[in-house]
Design a protein around this motif. Sequence first.
Motif, PDB file in Angstrom:
ATOM      1  N   GLU A  15       1.325  62.450 -38.067  1.00  0.00           N
ATOM      2  CA  GLU A  15       2.603  63.061 -37.711  1.00  0.00           C
ATOM      3  C   GLU A  15       2.409  64.285 -36.821  1.00  0.00           C
ATOM      4  N   ALA A  16       1.480  65.155 -37.189  1.00  0.00           N
ATOM      5  CA  ALA A  16       1.224  66.357 -36.396  1.00  0.00           C
ATOM      6  C   ALA A  16       0.675  65.992 -35.024  1.00  0.00           C
ATOM      7  N   TYR A  21       1.001  65.251 -28.930  1.00  0.00           N
ATOM      8  CA  TYR A  21       0.780  64.440 -27.733  1.00  0.00           C
ATOM      9  C   TYR A  21       2.089  64.014 -27.068  1.00  0.00           C
ATOM     10  N   SER A  22       3.136  63.839 -27.864  1.00  0.00           N
ATOM     11  CA  SER A  22       4.438  63.543 -27.264  1.00  0.00           C
ATOM     12  C   SER A  22       4.936  64.729 -26.445  1.00  0.00           C
ATOM     13  N   ALA A  90      -5.629  70.623 -29.662  1.00  0.00           N
ATOM     14  CA  ALA A  90      -4.624  69.912 -30.440  1.00  0.00           C
ATOM     15  C   ALA A  90      -4.846  70.137 -31.938  1.00  0.00           C
ATOM     16  N   PRO A  91      -3.832  69.904 -32.778  1.00  0.00           N
ATOM     17  CA  PRO A  91      -4.003  70.049 -34.215  1.00  0.00           C
ATOM     18  C   PRO A  91      -5.141  69.201 -34.782  1.00  0.00           C
ATOM     19  N   LEU A 208       1.684  55.704 -27.326  1.00  0.00           N
ATOM     20  CA  LEU A 208       1.520  56.573 -28.494  1.00  0.00           C
ATOM     21  C   LEU A 208       1.629  55.818 -29.821  1.00  0.00           C
ATOM     22  N   THR A 209       0.950  54.706 -29.898  1.00  0.00           N
ATOM     23  CA  THR A 209       0.974  53.891 -31.109  1.00  0.00           C
ATOM     24  C   THR A 209       0.231  54.587 -32.233  1.00  0.00           C
ATOM     25  N   ALA A 210       0.857  54.690 -33.375  1.00  0.00           N
ATOM     26  CA  ALA A 210       0.205  55.267 -34.542  1.00  0.00           C
ATOM     27  C   ALA A 210      -0.107  54.167 -35.546  1.00  0.00           C
ATOM     28  N   THR A 211      -1.364  54.034 -35.908  1.00  0.00           N
ATOM     29  CA  THR A 211      -1.754  53.005 -36.854  1.00  0.00           C
ATOM     30  C   THR A 211      -2.548  53.597 -37.998  1.00  0.00           C
ATOM     31  N   ALA A 212      -2.386  53.048 -39.161  1.00  0.00           N
ATOM     32  CA  ALA A 212      -3.096  53.551 -40.338  1.00  0.00           C
ATOM     33  C   ALA A 212      -4.481  52.966 -40.391  1.00  0.00           C
TER      34      ALA A 212
END
Length: 212
Positions: A15-16, A21-22, A90-91, A208-212
């Motif tokens: 999330e952070a 990046y967005s 970045a974080p 910006l795909t986020a995958t687990a």
Amino acid sequence: MNAFDSVVVEVADIEAAACFYSAVLGSDSPHVCLRASQDPTSGFRGFALSLVVSQPGNADAVIDAAVDAGGRVVKSASKSLWGYGGVVQAPDGTVVKVATSAKKDTVPVSRDVGELVLLLGVEDVKASKEFYAGRGLSVGKSYGSKYVEFAADPGHIKLALYKRRALAKDVGVSEEGTGSHRLVLSGAAGPFRDPDGFVWEASASAPLTATA
């Protein structure tokens, strides 16, 4: 063949990272994807993202947006012989350089990024150059054992090689670091692992795909 589509940044907090990046690249950027990871890592991870903008005001705008989204200033933006720029972190720990060769603003300020360059810090620039050339990437610029930049097709990320110590110095961080790079490169040349342990996988671009 200069098909380098995207980088997958592996992060502990999706999330952070997505917020950061967005803010600096836009939510529809096809060049940076995020993947959850708890792989041990500390210090400098051996790479930096370089965002090339058209004028100083744009650099300031991108850096301000990065800080507002949780980034930390590593090198304050300033003028130099080559232009203007600064560095933020970045974080997730990724180092991001924002720079322009322009000395003054000539159009209204925006946060548009003209070019994204992935800077890899390597042990042996010449050896890594030969390794990548052998996998189909064409050399665009080469300065002996100091710096190599590969040509990039329109709409793709540009890949460049520095000595690890030189890259760390350029972005204002210690060269010390251990553990995972937390980075995967996606392109037609993959899959493979390069001499410095950077991993490539077959292309699978997604904004910006986020995958687990």
